[in-house]
Design a protein around this motif. Structure first.
Motif, PDB file in Angstrom:
ATOM      1  N   GLU A 178       0.845  -1.211   0.000  1.00  0.00           N
ATOM      2  CA  GLU A 178       0.000   0.000   0.000  1.00  0.00           C
ATOM      3  C   GLU A 178       0.873   1.251   0.000  1.00  0.00           C
ATOM      4  OE1 GLU A 178      -0.002  -1.989   4.090  1.00  0.00           O
ATOM      5  OE2 GLU A 178       0.019  -2.564   2.002  1.00  0.00           O
ATOM      6  N   ASN A 179       2.106   1.135   0.579  1.00  0.00           N
ATOM      7  CA  ASN A 179       3.005   2.304   0.604  1.00  0.00           C
ATOM      8  C   ASN A 179       3.989   2.284  -0.555  1.00  0.00           C
ATOM      9  OD1 ASN A 179       1.683   2.708   2.932  1.00  0.00           O
ATOM     10  ND2 ASN A 179       3.407   2.206   4.268  1.00  0.00           N
ATOM     11  N   ASN A 180       3.627   1.562  -1.620  1.00  0.00           N
ATOM     12  CA  ASN A 180       4.498   1.500  -2.789  1.00  0.00           C
ATOM     13  C   ASN A 180       5.850   0.859  -2.515  1.00  0.00           C
ATOM     14  OD1 ASN A 180       3.061   2.258  -4.962  1.00  0.00           O
ATOM     15  ND2 ASN A 180       3.441   4.466  -4.666  1.00  0.00           N
ATOM     16  N   ARG A 181       5.848  -0.123  -1.656  1.00  0.00           N
ATOM     17  CA  ARG A 181       7.111  -0.780  -1.335  1.00  0.00           C
ATOM     18  C   ARG A 181       7.047  -2.209  -1.840  1.00  0.00           C
ATOM     19  NH1 ARG A 181      10.965   0.814   1.589  1.00  0.00           N
ATOM     20  NH2 ARG A 181       9.852   2.509   2.599  1.00  0.00           N
ATOM     21  N   ARG A 182       8.138  -2.684  -2.435  1.00  0.00           N
ATOM     22  CA  ARG A 182       8.147  -4.079  -2.874  1.00  0.00           C
ATOM     23  C   ARG A 182       8.162  -4.986  -1.661  1.00  0.00           C
ATOM     24  NH1 ARG A 182       9.650  -7.477  -7.084  1.00  0.00           N
ATOM     25  NH2 ARG A 182      11.408  -8.554  -6.119  1.00  0.00           N
ATOM     26  N   ALA A 183       7.249  -5.951  -1.642  1.00  0.00           N
ATOM     27  CA  ALA A 183       7.219  -6.876  -0.495  1.00  0.00           C
ATOM     28  C   ALA A 183       6.750  -8.245  -0.973  1.00  0.00           C
ATOM     29  CB  ALA A 183       6.291  -6.358   0.589  1.00  0.00           C
ATOM     30  N   LYS A 184       7.059  -9.228  -0.141  1.00  0.00           N
ATOM     31  CA  LYS A 184       6.686 -10.596  -0.493  1.00  0.00           C
ATOM     32  C   LYS A 184       5.336 -10.884   0.152  1.00  0.00           C
ATOM     33  CE  LYS A 184       9.014 -15.073  -0.800  1.00  0.00           C
ATOM     34  NZ  LYS A 184      10.126 -15.852  -0.234  1.00  0.00           N
ATOM     35  N   PHE A 185       4.331 -11.144  -0.689  1.00  0.00           N
ATOM     36  CA  PHE A 185       2.969 -11.375  -0.176  1.00  0.00           C
ATOM     37  C   PHE A 185       2.706 -12.873  -0.101  1.00  0.00           C
ATOM     38  CE2 PHE A 185       0.612  -7.345   0.037  1.00  0.00           C
ATOM     39  CZ  PHE A 185       1.620  -6.493  -0.383  1.00  0.00           C
TER      40      PHE A 185
END
Lengths: 869, 118
Positions: free
Chosen positions: B79-86
Motif C-alpha cells: 500500500e506504501n508503494n514498497r516491494r514486499a513478499k505477499f
C-alpha cells in the motif's frame, strides 16, 4: 510430499543464491516497513531504526532458521564447508602441512602395522572353513607336545569319529634333487598324506591333487604335485606339464597337478609335494610325523578332544611299551600354524602403533586449538550474529575431517612405500609375504581417518564454540586460561605417550643386545657351513656309500690350505632340523624315567670345529662305528647326577632300545633358538646312522676362499651331485635374530616418530604462547627484565606439563611393563638404565623444544611489540 | 542453543507455541494475501495487543509453511508503494486451517473444562 513442496525443495537445491537474495530483500522490506510505522508513531529515525532491529532480532539467526526450512540444507552446508575448509588449507599452507604430515606419519605407521597384522593374524587361512581344521599332536608323559608315529596316526585316523579326515604331514621339508639335462636342482619337498589337500579343501589350479590312486596300498605311488612357484620358475609355466615324468633322486615321478598360486601350509615353502602313506609296520614309538585333520560335520572341538583322549588312553593300554603315558592334543590349525609368540608380538606392536596414532592426533588437536584461539574472534562474531553452535561445530568438524582425509591419503602413500620394503626384509614370520596395501587397508585408513578427525576436531571445536559471554571483555587473540590449561594437558599427554613408546623401544633394544650377545656355547666366527644332500637312490640311508662319501669329503677338506678343522653334523646351526627322541640311563627300568632330548648325528671333529668345549672324556672314535655317544653337560647331570657319566651306558628311545656308551661330555649349546634355554642333547656317530643330508662345518680364516675348492671336491667325489649351498655360521645366527630385530626396528621407528611428534607439540605450544604474549613480554623487557631471565622463565614454565607427562608415562610404563615381558630376553621390564635413559632423553627433547621458541622472546623489540595493538 | 530474543517481551505476553503461531498465520491469511510485517501487526491488533508475534520466529514459520505447501508467495507492491513478499493460502492450506482450527477448539474447550471443573 506435495508437488509444491517438491518444487520448493528443488528450487532451494538448484537456486540457493536466488532464495538467499529473496530472503535478504524480504527481511529488508520488513525492517523498512517497521521503521516507517514507528516513525509514523512519532519516533525519530534513529530511534525507530534501533527499535525495529531489536524487535526483529538477530538477522543471521532468522536466516539460518529459514534456510533450515528449505530442506537440502545439510548438503549445501556440507559442500560449502568442504570448499571453505579446502580454501583454508591452502591459505594456511604451513599449518596444513604440519597437520597432514603428523597425521600421515601416525596413520601410515598404523596402516603398515594393520597390513602386517591383517596378513599374519586376521585374514583367514586360504583353506575351506579353516576354523574346522585341527592339528594333531601327541603329548609326552611330561605333557610336552610331540610329533606322532605312523601306527598311532593310522589308529587315530580310523578311530576318531569326530574327524572326517586326518592326513599325515612330514613337517621338515626334504630336498630331493631333480635331474634335468644332466643338471641337478635341489627342490624343497614336503611329504603329505593322500588326503592332505582334500582335508584342507584345496583344489589344484591345473590337473588334480592326490586322491584315491595315491591311497592304494598295493602299488607305490609316484605322483607329484607342484607348487605354483615351482611350476612357473623351475618348469617355465608349461601348460603341458600334466602327465610329464620327472626324475627325482633317480626315480621317475609323474606330475599330476599344480597348486593354486600362493598355496602354503605353515611357514615352509615346499616346491613339490610327494604322497606319503602311513607305514603301520614302523616302530610305534618312532615319533616323526605331524598331522592335519578336519572336524566332521556336527562335531565340536571339545567333544572330539575327549574322544581322542579316550582313544589315546586305550592305545596306551594296548601298547604299553611305546605308548604308556602318552596322550593326544588337538589344536586349532590357525593358532598352531602361527606359532607361539607371533600373535603376542603383533598385538604389542599394534598397541604401540595405536599409541603413536593417538599421539599424532593429540598433536594435531593441539595445533587445532592454537588455530581456534586465533579464530576466537571470528567464531564469537558468528555466534553473536546468531549462528547456531551446532552449525559452527559442523563447519569445524568438516575442517578436521578434510584434514584427516588428507592425512590418511599421505599415510596410505607411506604404507604403499613401506609394505614392499618390509616384505623384502625376509623375516621369518608366517604369511608376512602376503602383506599388501589392499582394499582392506584402504578401508582401515578411512575408518582411522574418521576416528582421528573426531578425536582431533571435537574437543577443540567444542571448546571454541563455547559461550558467547565475555565477547566484549576479551581482546582479539588473548587466550583464556581454560584453553591454556587444556593445551598444557595435551602436551603432558603427548610426552606421556612418547615416553611410553620410548620405554618400550629401549627395553626391546636392551633385550636385543643381550640376545645378540648370547653365549651360544660355541664360537661363530670363521666357520663355513656347506649343506650337502645326497640323492637317496644312489646313497641309501646308513649305507657304506654315505659313510664313505662324508669321511672322504671331510678328509680332503681338512687338507685344503687355510682349514683348521672340519666335521659334519645333521643339524645346521639355527636352521635345523630339530631331531627329538628319548633316552634313559641303562639301569633305569621305569618307562617314565626316559628324558626327552634333542639328538644329532655328527662326525668326529665337529666339536673342535664349532668350538663346543669337551668337558670330560673324549670325542668319538674316528670311524664312528662303535655304539658310543657324546652328551651335553645338562643331560649328563640329569641322567647321572653327581656321578661320572664316562663309561656309562645310555638307552635309546625305549626300554628295549639300543645301548650307547657315553665317551664324552660337552658344553651346553643354544644352536636353534637364540635365548631359549639349552636342551639336553645327545650326539651320536654319523657312522652308525649314515644320514644323507648333512652340514659340513669348516673352521677357517678364509671362508670365502674355500668355496671353490670345496665345490670341486664335492663334484670330484660324485660328479652327478648338484652344487652344495654355502653360508657362514654368522649369517645363520643373524637369521635367528630376524624376528626380534623386526620388533625392535618397528618399535624404535615408532618411538622415534613419537619423540618427533612430542617435540613438535611442545615447540608448538611454547611458540604459540610466546607469540600471544609478545606485548606482555615487550613490557617486561621495557621495564628492565633481562632477556635471559625471560627465556628461562618461559622455558621453565612450559616444562611443567612436560615433567607431568614424563612422570605419567613412566608410571604407565611400569604398570604395563608386564605385557612386554614375553618379548624380553634377560631384561627386566623395569630396567633402571632404560627408565633413566628415557627420562633423560625426553627431558632433553622437552627442554630443547621449549627453549627454542622461548629464545625468540629475547629478540623481541619492546618498541615494536608494545605499539603493535 | 540460545535463540536471539527480541529485546522487549512484556512479562504478561505469553510466548506463542510454534504450532499456535502457524495456526494464527493461516487464520490471518484467510482474509487475503499479506506480507510478513502486516501479518505480525494484524495478529497483534486483532488480539488487542495480547499476542505479540516474535518477529524472529515469524519468518522461519512462514518459510516452513511455504515448504509444506500450505501457503505460497509472490512479490508485489505494498500500500506504501514498497516491494514486499505477499503470502496467500493455498487450497491445501485452507483445508489445513479447518482441521487445525477444529483441533484447537477441541483442545482449548477441554482445557477450559478442566480449569472450571477440577
Amino acid at each position: 510430499m506435495s508437488w509444491r513442496e517438491l518444487r520448493n525443495r528443488l528450487r532451494s537445491l538448484l537456486r540457493p543464491d536466488r532464495l538467499e537474495a529473496e530472503l535478504d530483500e524480504e527481511l529488508r522490506s520488513h525492517l523498512e516497513m517497521d521503521i516507517e510505522h514507528r516513525m509514523a508513531r512519532g519516533e525519530n529515525r534513529r530511534q525507530a531504526e534501533r527499535s525495529a532491529r531489536l524487535a526483529l532480532g538477530g538477522i543471521e539467526g532468522i536466516k539460518e532458521e529459514c534456510r533450515d526450512s528449505w530442506g537440502a540444507r545439510f548438503l549445501q552446508d556440507l559442500w560449502r564447508d568442504v570448499v571453505g575448509a579446502c580454501r583454508r588449507l591452502v591459505r594456511y599452507r604451513r599449518y596444513s602441512l604440519v597437520v597432514i604430515g603428523s597425521l600421515g606419519l601416525g596413520l601410515g605407521a598404523a596402516l603398515v602395522m594393520f597390513a602386517m597384522v591383517d596378513a599374519v593374524l586376521l585374514r583367514p587361512l586360504p583353506f575351506h572353513q579353516p576354523d574346522r581344521l585341527i592339528r594333531l599332536w601327541e603329548t609326552t608323559p611330561e605333557g610336552d607336545r610331540f610329533s606322532t608315529s605312523d601306527a598311532n596316526l593310522a589308529d587315530f585316523g580310523e578311530q576318531i569319529e569326530g574327524l572326517s579326515d586326518l592326513a599325515a604331514v612330514q613337517w621338515q621339508p626334504t630336498r630331493p634333487a631333480l635331474l634335468r639335462g644332466g643338471e641337478r636342482i635341489a627342490l624343497e619337498a614336503m611329504s603329505v598324506g593322500p588326503s592332505f589337500f582334500r582335508t584342507l579343501g584345496v583344489t589344484a589350479a591345473l590337473g588334480r591333487t592326490f586322491g584315491d590312486e595315491e591311497s592304494r596300498r598295493d602299488v607305490p605311488s609316484r605322483s607329484v604335485v607342484l607348487s605354483h612357484q615351482a611350476w612357473s620358475t623351475v618348469f617355465g609355466a608349461e601348460p603341458a606339464i600334466l602327465g610329464r615324468e620327472i626324475d627325482l633322486d633317480g626315480h621317475l615321478w609323474t606330475v599330476i597337478g599344480v597348486l593354486p598360486r600362493g598355496f602354503r601350509y605353515g611357514a615352509e615353502k615346499p616346491q613339490i609335494y610327494l604322497p606319503y602313506r602311513l607305514d603301520p609296520l614302523m616302530e610305534r614309538g618312532d615319533h616323526w610325523l605331524s598331522a592335519v585333520g578336519r572336524l566332521a560335520p556336527g562335531a565340536t572341538l571339545g567333544g572330539t578332544r575327549k574322544e581322542a583322549a579316550a582313544i589315546a588312553a586305550h592305545l596306551a593300554e594296548q601298547y604299553p611299551d611305546s605308548n604308556a603315558g602318552w596322550g593326544v592334543l588337538l589344536e586349532p590349525l590357525p593358532e598352531s600354524l602361527l606359532g607361539p609368540g607371533v600373535g603376542r608380538t603383533q598385538g604389542i606392536l599394534l598397541s604401540a602403533v595405536g599409541l603413536l596414532l593417538l599421539l599424532a592426533c593429540v598433536n594435531v588437536a593441539n595445533l587445532f586449538m592454537a588455530q581456534m584461539a586465533d579464530r576466537q574472534e571470528e567464531l564469537r562474531l558468528r555466534r553473536v550474529l546468531g549462528s547456531g553452535r551446532l552449525r559452527i561445530l559442523q563447519q569445524l568438524l568438516t575442517e578436521s575431517v578434510v584434514l584427516a582425509f588428507a592425512g590418511a591419503a599421505a599415510g596410505l602413500a607411506l604404507a604403499c612405500a613401506a609394505v614392499p620394503w618390509i616384505r623384502s626384509l625376509d623375516v621369518t614370520i608366517p604369511r608376512i609375504d602376503e602383506m599388501a596395501v589392499d582394499a582392506r587397508v584402504a578401508a582401515a585408513a578411512a575408518v582411522l581417518a574418521v576416528i582421528s578427525s573426531l578425536v582431533v576436531g571435537l574437543l577443540p571445536a567444542w571448546a571454541a564454540t563455547g559461550s558467547t559471554r565475555g565477547a566484549h571483555s576479551q581482546r582479539p587473540g588473548q587466550r583464556s586460561a581454560g584453553a591454556g590449561r587444556a593445551r598444557a594437558v595435551l602436551v603432558a599427554c603427548e610426552v606421556a605417550l612418547a615416553s611410553l613408546l620410548a620405554m618400550a623401544a629401549g627395553l626391546l633394544l636392551r633385550s636385543f643386545e643381550s640376545l645378540a650377545a648370547v653365549d651360544t656355547g660355541f664360537s661363530d666366527h670363521g666357520i663355513l657351513l656347506v649343506q650337502i644332500d645326497l640323492p637317496a637312490e644312489h646313497y641309501p640311508e646308513s649305507s657304506d656309500d654315505v659313510r664313505r662319501f662324508f669321511s672322504q669329503l671331510i678328509e680332503r677338506t681338512q687338507t685344503l690350505p687355510g682349514v683348521v678343522s672340519a666335521g659334519a653334523t645333521v643339524t645346521s646351526p639355527f636352521r635345523g632340523p630339530r631331531l627329538a627322541n628319548y633316552v634313559a640311563a641303562e639301569e633305569e627300568t621305569d618307562k617314565r624315567a626316559f628324558v626327552p632330548i634333542r639328538w644329532q648325528a655328527v662326525t668326529p671333529g665337529v666339536f673342535r670345529t664349532l668350538g663346543i668345549p669337551l668337558l670330560r672324556g673324549s670325542d668319538m672314535g674316528s670311524a664312528g662305528l662303535r655304539r658310543e655317544t657324546v652328551i651335553s653337560a645338562g643331560l649328563a647331570n640329569r641322567l647321572w647326577p653327581g656321578e661320572d657319566p664316562i663309561g656309562r651306558q645310555m638307552r635309546w628311545i625305549h626300554a628295549q632300545g639300543r645301548l650307547f656308551e657315553v665317551v664324552g661330555v660337552v658344553g651346553d649349546v643354544q644352536d636353534l633358538v637364540l635365548g631359549a634355554p639349552p636342551e639336553p642333547t645327545v650326539y651320536l656317530p654319523q657312522g652308525i646312522f649314515g644320514r644323507t643330508s648333512m652340514t659340513l662345518a669348516v673352521r677357517t680364516e678364509v671362508p670365502a676362499g674355500l668355496i671353490a675348492p670345496i665345490r670341486e671336491i664335492v663334484s670330484d667325489l660324485d660328479h652327478k651331485l648338484g652344487a652344495p649351498s654355502f653360508s657362514t655360521l654368522e649369517e645363520q645366527r643373524a637369521d635367528a635374530l630376524s624376528q626380534p630385530q623386526l620388533s625392535l626396528q618397528v618399535m624404535s621407528s615408532f618411538s622415534l616418530l613419537a619423540l618427533l611428534l612430542a617435540a613438535a607439540g611442545v615447540y608448538g605450544v611454547v611458540a604459540y604462547s610466546v607469540s600471544q604474549r609478545r606485548r606482555d613480554l615487550g613490557v617486561r623487557l621495557a621495564l628492565g627484565a633481562s632477556p635471559g631471565q625471560l627465556v628461562r622463565d618461559l622455558t621453565l614454565r612450559n616444562l611443567i606439563p612436560v615433567a607431568w607427562g614424563l612422570l605419567a608415562g613412566l608410571l604407565a610404563a611400569l604398570a604395563l611393563g608386564g605385557t612386554l615381558r614375553s618379548l624380553l630376553y634377560q631384561t627386566s621390564p623395569f630396567e633402571p638404565s632404560v627408565v633413566l635413559g628415557v627420562a633423560l632423553l625426553l627431558g632433553l627433547v622437552g627442554t630443547a623444544s621449549a627453549w627454542l621458541p622461548a629464545s625468540r622472546a629475547a629478540k623481541l623489540d619492546p618498541q615494536v611489540t608494545i605499539r603493535e595493538e | 542453543m540460545p535463540k536471539p530474543t527480541p529485546a522487549q517481551t512484556a512479562k504478561d505476553q505469553p510466548d506463542l507455541l510454534q504450532g499456535t503461531l502457524d495456526l494464527l498465520i493461516l487464520r490471518t491469511l484467510q482474509a487475503g494475501a499479506m506480507h510478513g510485517w502486516a501479518i505480525s501487526r494484524r495478529i497483534q491488533q486483532v488480539s488487542d495487543d495480547v499476542l505479540t508475534v516474535q518477529q524472529g520466529s515469524l519468518y522461519p514459520s512462514l518459510h516452513r509453511l511455504a515448504r509444506k505447501g500450505w501457503i505460497d508467495s509472490e512479490w508485489s507492491v505494498s500500500e506504501n508503494n514498497r516491494r514486499a513478499k505477499f503470502y496467500h493460502l493455498t487450497e491445501q492450506g485452507r483445508r489445513q486451517l479447518v482441521e487445525e482450527t477444529e483441533t484447537w477448539e477441541r483442545l482449548s474447550a477441554a482445557v477450559s473444562r478442566v480449569l472450571q471443573e477440577a
